[in-house]
Design a protein around this motif. Structure first.
Motif, mmCIF file in Angstrom:
data_model
loop_
_atom_site.group_PDB
_atom_site.id
_atom_site.type_symbol
_atom_site.label_atom_id
_atom_site.label_comp_id
_atom_site.label_asym_id
_atom_site.label_seq_id
_atom_site.Cartn_x
_atom_site.Cartn_y
_atom_site.Cartn_z
ATOM 1 N N UNK A 344 0.856 -1.195 0.000
ATOM 2 C CA UNK A 344 0.000 0.000 0.000
ATOM 3 C C UNK A 344 0.889 1.241 0.000
ATOM 4 N N UNK A 345 0.317 2.356 -0.404
ATOM 5 C CA UNK A 345 1.019 3.643 -0.353
ATOM 6 C C UNK A 345 0.541 4.421 0.868
ATOM 7 N N UNK A 346 1.479 5.019 1.581
ATOM 8 C CA UNK A 346 1.165 5.837 2.756
ATOM 9 C C UNK A 346 2.040 7.082 2.697
ATOM 10 N N UNK A 347 1.479 8.210 3.102
ATOM 11 C CA UNK A 347 2.240 9.456 3.125
ATOM 12 C C UNK A 347 1.682 10.376 4.202
ATOM 13 N N UNK A 348 2.506 11.316 4.622
ATOM 14 C CA UNK A 348 2.056 12.404 5.493
ATOM 15 C C UNK A 348 1.980 13.642 4.608
ATOM 16 N N UNK A 349 0.772 14.197 4.481
ATOM 17 C CA UNK A 349 0.516 15.222 3.476
ATOM 18 C C UNK A 349 0.106 16.552 4.091
ATOM 19 N N UNK A 350 0.437 17.613 3.357
ATOM 20 C CA UNK A 350 -0.053 18.950 3.701
ATOM 21 C C UNK A 350 -1.494 19.099 3.199
ATOM 22 N N UNK A 354 0.484 17.968 -1.012
ATOM 23 C CA UNK A 354 1.926 17.764 -1.217
ATOM 24 C C UNK A 354 2.518 17.061 0.002
ATOM 25 N N UNK A 355 3.599 16.283 -0.199
ATOM 26 C CA UNK A 355 4.175 15.538 0.923
ATOM 27 C C UNK A 355 4.909 16.435 1.907
ATOM 28 N N UNK A 364 -1.938 11.928 7.931
ATOM 29 C CA UNK A 364 -1.585 10.634 7.371
ATOM 30 C C UNK A 364 -2.641 10.243 6.346
ATOM 31 N N UNK A 365 -2.175 9.793 5.179
ATOM 32 C CA UNK A 365 -3.077 9.412 4.097
ATOM 33 C C UNK A 365 -2.579 8.123 3.458
ATOM 34 N N UNK A 366 -3.477 7.415 2.794
ATOM 35 C CA UNK A 366 -3.114 6.187 2.109
ATOM 36 C C UNK A 366 -3.777 6.162 0.737
ATOM 37 N N UNK A 367 -3.158 5.397 -0.163
ATOM 38 C CA UNK A 367 -3.672 5.284 -1.534
ATOM 39 C C UNK A 367 -3.449 3.860 -2.026
ATOM 40 N N UNK A 368 -4.467 3.314 -2.672
ATOM 41 C CA UNK A 368 -4.324 1.972 -3.216
ATOM 42 C C UNK A 368 -5.625 1.198 -3.153
ATOM 43 N N UNK A 369 -5.565 -0.058 -3.567
ATOM 44 C CA UNK A 369 -6.754 -0.904 -3.576
ATOM 45 C C UNK A 369 -7.158 -1.338 -2.176
ATOM 46 N N UNK A 370 -6.385 -0.949 -1.162
ATOM 47 C CA UNK A 370 -6.729 -1.263 0.223
ATOM 48 C C UNK A 370 -7.842 -0.377 0.764
ATOM 49 N N UNK A 371 -8.170 0.704 0.081
ATOM 50 C CA UNK A 371 -9.139 1.671 0.619
ATOM 51 C C UNK A 371 -10.577 1.203 0.426
#
Length: 520
Positions: A344-350, A354-355, A364-371
């Motif tokens: 999965x993709x995970x990031x801390x975003x503004x 933007x990261x 904290x945000x996530x992206x992918x087929x897990x959502x």
């Protein structure tokens, strides 16, 4: 992979192996993989015989009983959606969720028949009632079928239903720490990803004996432990009802090797007398999540059970597992929730998407087929979850990421308070309070103040036999924190109101102080 295939394939590999060992008040029951697989097929056939449209909602209101496993995998094979309902709901909450979810079939534990009867008139959309565990008695809910008759008349064999990985199959209602709970709708692919994440991050394998000690109606037990266990062909042990003593007995009797716990349960174990004297050598894997784990609990468990390896996982109903802190890093990264898994993709975003830089606070945000597919019947709240676009879903958690990619949560965005124009994060204050050895659990939240808008209040539960003066609490905060973060109210409590997976319901603590006041 479809959810029903997880059980089917393990049943072919291990037909006679126990899939579920049920340790309940009346004794021990063992259900083999072949038996569970056949029962799931009959559940699927029985649901199909009702003539429901694909995607119809079949709600499950049940304790951790063996039938839960059969219903979960069986409904998944039918093309319907299994809606997992909290057994802790009061009748009003139960009626709301049944109505909001548009439930057409309710399968319920006989222990909760009174609740079901109390809301039946409010839920005219429910066409079929099925009662589990009635011990041969006529169901007390008029027109309900005993579970044994419901599945007993269904044909054996795998149902022939066309199902895609992108089809919805499972829904769980959020704990409702603020407002009404929301139905998190998931497809097969999303929960497949989570199951594989857990298998890899927690090193689960077919030889494991995995205790199920949190409620199956929540993702923590159902999708983050039970489903991965069935995927690899492990044996699961239902400890129903949970207690620290019952769990220790089960470890000794069944040779339990792995378990997921919420911090409240780990806390109880850490304080259990005589833990070192018990024969717990088989138990080497403990994963935890659901609420912030006090550092002292982790340290104490590692001290008392040196063979136990702790893996922290972090996720949400809406995302599955999106970070893990392996046991090898537990000391070096204590306080972190880990870094993203492989799938999965995970990031801390503004706020602009933007990261964030290393050490910079963001969401904290996530992206992918897990959502999730979305909140059932809640288009506005679904849109808010996905508002950043580009496939990102927002967690509502404020965090920072370090140079190694490990995420540390600062707090829930909604729990932040603003005092004199300054942002104050309760978790920072709670961490300082946990440094006091007398503190078992604590909760910090904002209360109104005429001068500063709001100020911190601290509720504290002490360890058994301990005493603590308010003055010492305040002195601890004055020494470690800026003055504006010092709690202006300190309250000692015997226990906290909590969600089923151990999250302190700060909204219930906070609300009385804000009656008639507007939160700035």
């Amino acid at each position: 992979m479809l959810t029903g295939d997880m059980l089917r394939r393990s049943a072919r590999r291990f037909p006679g192996k126990p899939a579920i060992v049920f340790r309940g008040p009346q004794g021990v029951e063992r259900i083999g993989y072949g038996e569970l697989d056949a029962m799931a097929d009959r559940v699927a056939q029985a649901v199909l015989a009702l003539g429901l449209a694909k995607g119809a909602i079949v709600s499950m209101l049940c304790r951790n009983l063996p039938a839960y496993g059969a219903v979960f995998f069986g409904v998944a094979r039918s093309g319907s959606v299994v809606n997992n309902i909290s057994i802790l709901y009061a009748p009003d909450e139960l009626g709301y969720v049944l109505g909001k979810s548009e439930t057409q079939v309710l399968i319920y534990d006989a222990q909760f028949a009174d609740k079901v009867a109390a809301v039946r008139e409010r839920c005219p959309g429910i066409r079929h009632f099925v009662e589990i565990g009635g011990a041969g008695k006529v169901p007390s809910v008029a027109g309900a079928l005993p579970f044994e008759r419901f599945v007993g008349g269904a044909p054996a064999g795998q149902p022939q239903v066309e199902i895609a990985e992108t089809d919805a199959f499972c829904m769980t209602y959020t704990g409702g720490t603020t407002g009404h709970p929301k139905g998190v709708l998931m497809n097969h692919r999303a929960r497949n990803i989570t199951a594989h994440t857990v298998v890899v991050e927690e090193h689960l394998e077919a030889s494991d004996v995995i205790a199920i000690v949190t409620p199956l109606f929540h993702v923590a037990a159902l999708n983050i432990m039970f489903q991965p266990a069935i995927l690899v062909g492990a044996t699961t042990v239902f400890v129903t009802p949970w207690s620290a003593a019952a769990f220790v007995d089960a470890v000794e009797a069944e040779g339990i090797t792995a378990c997921f716990m919420v911090p409240t349960q780990a806390n109880a174990l850490a304080m259990l007398p005589g833990l070192e004297e018990r024969s717990l050598g088989s138990w080497t894997k403990l994963s935890f999540a659901g609420a912030p784990m006090p550092d002292w609990v982790q340290v104490e468990l590692m001290r008392r059970l040196p063979g136990l390896r702790l893996t922290q996982i972090y996720g949400q109903s809406e995302m599955g597992v999106i970070a893990a802190l392996p046991w090898q890093q537990a000391s070096a990264k204590l306080g972190s929730v880990g870094r993203q898994p492989y799938n999965v993709d995970v990031a801390v975003l503004r706020p602009d998407g933007s990261p964030c830089d290393v050490g910079e606070m963001g969401e904290v945000a996530s992206r992918g087929d897990n959502l999730m597919m979305g909140y059932y019947g809640e288009p506005e709240q679904t849109a808010a979850f996905f508002k950043l676009g580009n496939g990102w879903g927002l967690s509502g958690d404020v965090g920072v990421v370090d140079a190694d990619g490990y995420i540390t949560l600062v707090d829930r965005a909604k729990d932040m308070l603003i005092s004199g124009g300054e942002n104050v994060y309760p978790k920072e204050i709670e961490q300082v309070l946990y440094e006091l050895p007398e503190v078992a659990e604590c909760a910090v939240f904002g209360i109104p103040d005429d001068k500063w808008g709001e100020v911190p209040a601290a509720y504290i539960q002490l360890k058994p036999g301990c005493t603590l003066a308010e003055e010492r609490v305040v002195a601890q905060c004055e020494q470690k924190l800026a003055r504006l973060k010092r709690p202006r109210l300190v309250q000692f409590v015997e226990e906290f109101p909590k969600t089923p997976i151990g999250k302190i319901q700060k909204n219930l603590l906070r609300e009385p102080y804000w009656v008639g006041r507007k939160k700035i």
